[in-house]
Design a protein around this motif. Sequence first.
Motif, mmCIF file in Angstrom:
data_model
loop_
_atom_site.group_PDB
_atom_site.id
_atom_site.type_symbol
_atom_site.label_atom_id
_atom_site.label_comp_id
_atom_site.label_asym_id
_atom_site.label_seq_id
_atom_site.Cartn_x
_atom_site.Cartn_y
_atom_site.Cartn_z
ATOM 1 N N ILE A 162 47.213 27.030 -101.696
ATOM 2 C CA ILE A 162 46.444 26.077 -100.898
ATOM 3 C C ILE A 162 45.372 26.857 -100.145
ATOM 4 O O ILE A 162 45.679 27.786 -99.391
ATOM 5 N N LEU A 163 44.124 26.478 -100.369
ATOM 6 C CA LEU A 163 42.998 27.072 -99.658
ATOM 7 C C LEU A 163 42.702 26.204 -98.443
ATOM 8 O O LEU A 163 42.394 25.018 -98.580
ATOM 9 N N ILE A 164 42.838 26.766 -97.252
ATOM 10 C CA ILE A 164 42.560 26.050 -96.009
ATOM 11 C C ILE A 164 41.153 26.429 -95.550
ATOM 12 O O ILE A 164 40.888 27.595 -95.269
ATOM 13 N N THR A 165 40.253 25.458 -95.493
ATOM 14 C CA THR A 165 38.872 25.761 -95.088
ATOM 15 C C THR A 165 38.753 25.979 -93.590
ATOM 16 O O THR A 165 37.992 26.810 -93.139
ATOM 17 N N HIS A 166 39.509 25.199 -92.810
ATOM 18 C CA HIS A 166 39.602 25.399 -91.363
ATOM 19 C C HIS A 166 40.812 24.628 -90.860
ATOM 20 O O HIS A 166 41.411 23.854 -91.587
ATOM 21 N N GLN A 167 41.193 24.844 -89.606
ATOM 22 C CA GLN A 167 42.503 24.387 -89.164
ATOM 23 C C GLN A 167 42.534 23.057 -88.423
ATOM 24 O O GLN A 167 43.519 22.757 -87.755
ATOM 25 N N ASP A 168 41.550 22.201 -88.564
ATOM 26 C CA ASP A 168 41.659 20.865 -87.987
ATOM 27 C C ASP A 168 42.866 20.158 -88.610
ATOM 28 O O ASP A 168 43.237 20.432 -89.743
ATOM 29 N N THR A 169 43.443 19.213 -87.878
ATOM 30 C CA THR A 169 44.660 18.557 -88.360
ATOM 31 C C THR A 169 44.460 17.808 -89.668
ATOM 32 O O THR A 169 45.416 17.635 -90.416
ATOM 33 N N ASP A 170 43.245 17.372 -89.971
ATOM 34 C CA ASP A 170 43.023 16.697 -91.243
ATOM 35 C C ASP A 170 42.863 17.689 -92.403
ATOM 36 O O ASP A 170 42.609 17.294 -93.530
ATOM 37 N N HIS A 171 43.061 18.972 -92.121
ATOM 38 C CA HIS A 171 42.968 20.006 -93.152
ATOM 39 C C HIS A 171 44.260 20.808 -93.314
ATOM 40 O O HIS A 171 44.412 21.516 -94.298
ATOM 41 N N VAL A 172 45.181 20.716 -92.360
ATOM 42 C CA VAL A 172 46.394 21.531 -92.419
ATOM 43 C C VAL A 172 47.696 20.738 -92.298
ATOM 44 O O VAL A 172 48.780 21.301 -92.391
ATOM 45 N N GLY B 99 40.737 31.845 -93.788
ATOM 46 C CA GLY B 99 39.815 32.873 -93.354
ATOM 47 C C GLY B 99 40.316 33.623 -92.128
ATOM 48 O O GLY B 99 41.158 33.142 -91.363
ATOM 49 N N GLU B 100 39.787 34.806 -91.929
ATOM 50 C CA GLU B 100 40.212 35.674 -90.827
ATOM 51 C C GLU B 100 40.020 35.017 -89.460
ATOM 52 O O GLU B 100 40.910 35.063 -88.611
ATOM 53 N N THR B 101 38.878 34.381 -89.244
ATOM 54 C CA THR B 101 38.620 33.749 -87.946
ATOM 55 C C THR B 101 39.610 32.625 -87.683
ATOM 56 O O THR B 101 40.187 32.533 -86.598
ATOM 57 N N GLU B 102 39.841 31.777 -88.675
ATOM 58 C CA GLU B 102 40.798 30.680 -88.509
ATOM 59 C C GLU B 102 42.211 31.216 -88.285
ATOM 60 O O GLU B 102 42.970 30.671 -87.500
ATOM 61 N N ASN B 103 42.560 32.288 -88.964
ATOM 62 C CA ASN B 103 43.882 32.879 -88.771
ATOM 63 C C ASN B 103 44.043 33.389 -87.337
ATOM 64 O O ASN B 103 45.119 33.277 -86.757
ATOM 65 N N ARG B 104 42.980 33.916 -86.765
ATOM 66 C CA ARG B 104 43.049 34.382 -85.373
ATOM 67 C C ARG B 104 43.307 33.219 -84.421
ATOM 68 O O ARG B 104 43.991 33.377 -83.418
ATOM 69 N N GLU C 160 45.464 34.669 -81.157
ATOM 70 C CA GLU C 160 44.718 35.853 -80.751
ATOM 71 C C GLU C 160 43.457 35.479 -79.966
ATOM 72 O O GLU C 160 43.074 36.147 -79.023
ATOM 73 N N VAL C 161 42.820 34.387 -80.388
ATOM 74 C CA VAL C 161 41.662 33.844 -79.661
ATOM 75 C C VAL C 161 41.879 32.342 -79.491
ATOM 76 O O VAL C 161 42.519 31.702 -80.331
ATOM 77 N N ALA D 135 41.380 28.446 -79.720
ATOM 78 C CA ALA D 135 40.715 27.563 -80.675
ATOM 79 C C ALA D 135 39.641 26.755 -79.960
ATOM 80 O O ALA D 135 39.801 26.400 -78.791
ATOM 81 N N PRO D 136 38.550 26.441 -80.644
ATOM 82 C CA PRO D 136 37.473 25.684 -80.027
ATOM 83 C C PRO D 136 37.760 24.191 -79.951
ATOM 84 O O PRO D 136 38.617 23.670 -80.657
ATOM 85 N N GLY D 137 37.042 23.503 -79.090
ATOM 86 C CA GLY D 137 37.001 22.044 -79.054
ATOM 87 C C GLY D 137 38.330 21.342 -78.965
ATOM 88 O O GLY D 137 39.197 21.696 -78.193
ATOM 89 N N LEU D 138 38.479 20.299 -79.791
ATOM 90 C CA LEU D 138 39.633 19.415 -79.774
ATOM 91 C C LEU D 138 40.944 20.178 -80.000
ATOM 92 O O LEU D 138 41.976 19.813 -79.452
ATOM 93 N N LEU D 139 40.896 21.257 -80.772
ATOM 94 C CA LEU D 139 42.121 22.004 -81.059
ATOM 95 C C LEU D 139 42.764 22.538 -79.794
ATOM 96 O O LEU D 139 43.971 22.700 -79.719
ATOM 97 N N ARG D 140 41.971 22.843 -78.761
ATOM 98 C CA ARG D 140 42.532 23.377 -77.521
ATOM 99 C C ARG D 140 43.402 22.365 -76.814
ATOM 100 O O ARG D 140 44.359 22.720 -76.155
ATOM 101 N N ILE D 141 43.072 21.075 -76.915
ATOM 102 C CA ILE D 141 43.822 20.086 -76.159
ATOM 103 C C ILE D 141 44.993 19.514 -76.929
ATOM 104 O O ILE D 141 45.811 18.802 -76.380
ATOM 105 N N LEU D 142 45.090 19.801 -78.230
ATOM 106 C CA LEU D 142 46.188 19.262 -79.038
ATOM 107 C C LEU D 142 47.415 20.115 -78.957
ATOM 108 O O LEU D 142 47.569 21.170 -78.783
#
Length: 132
Positions: A83-93, A112-117, A122-123, A125-132
């Motif tokens: 499974i290739l995950i393009t980014h970690q929004d809930t509609d993708h994972v 990707g490395e950034t999404e894995n972080r 490690e860092v 998450a931006p936007g909506l991901l922070r509040i979920l």
Amino acid sequence: MSKQASQFQWKIMSWAYRGKGIFKALNTGRIDERVSCIREYIANIFFYTKNGTTIMIDAGYNYPRLQEKMAWLGLKPEDVHDILITHQDTDHVGAAEDDSDGLFRHARLYIGETENRYLTGEVPAPGLLRIL
């Protein structure tokens, strides 16, 4: 993220973007001989099949009808090994989450490395991901 986060995002996005025409998800079906897609609410999951190997591109929401719709296309969860995950929004994972139905527990996830972080904390998450 979790099944609860997927449900929350789906409800909020459906309400917030209703009538705006921003999401134009394809209906479940075959695109060509190798590519097919499943529509989940306002998003798509794509599958690429070649020489008997199927790759899933993104894991969609934690969608209760995913296995049923895969069967419409002649696909089985156990046939998806990658499974290739393009980014970690809930509609993708969603279907790869710990609290999912476990259809793809055997599959390898590629992200990707950034999404894995973000996922490892490690860092932040931006936007909506922070509040979920």
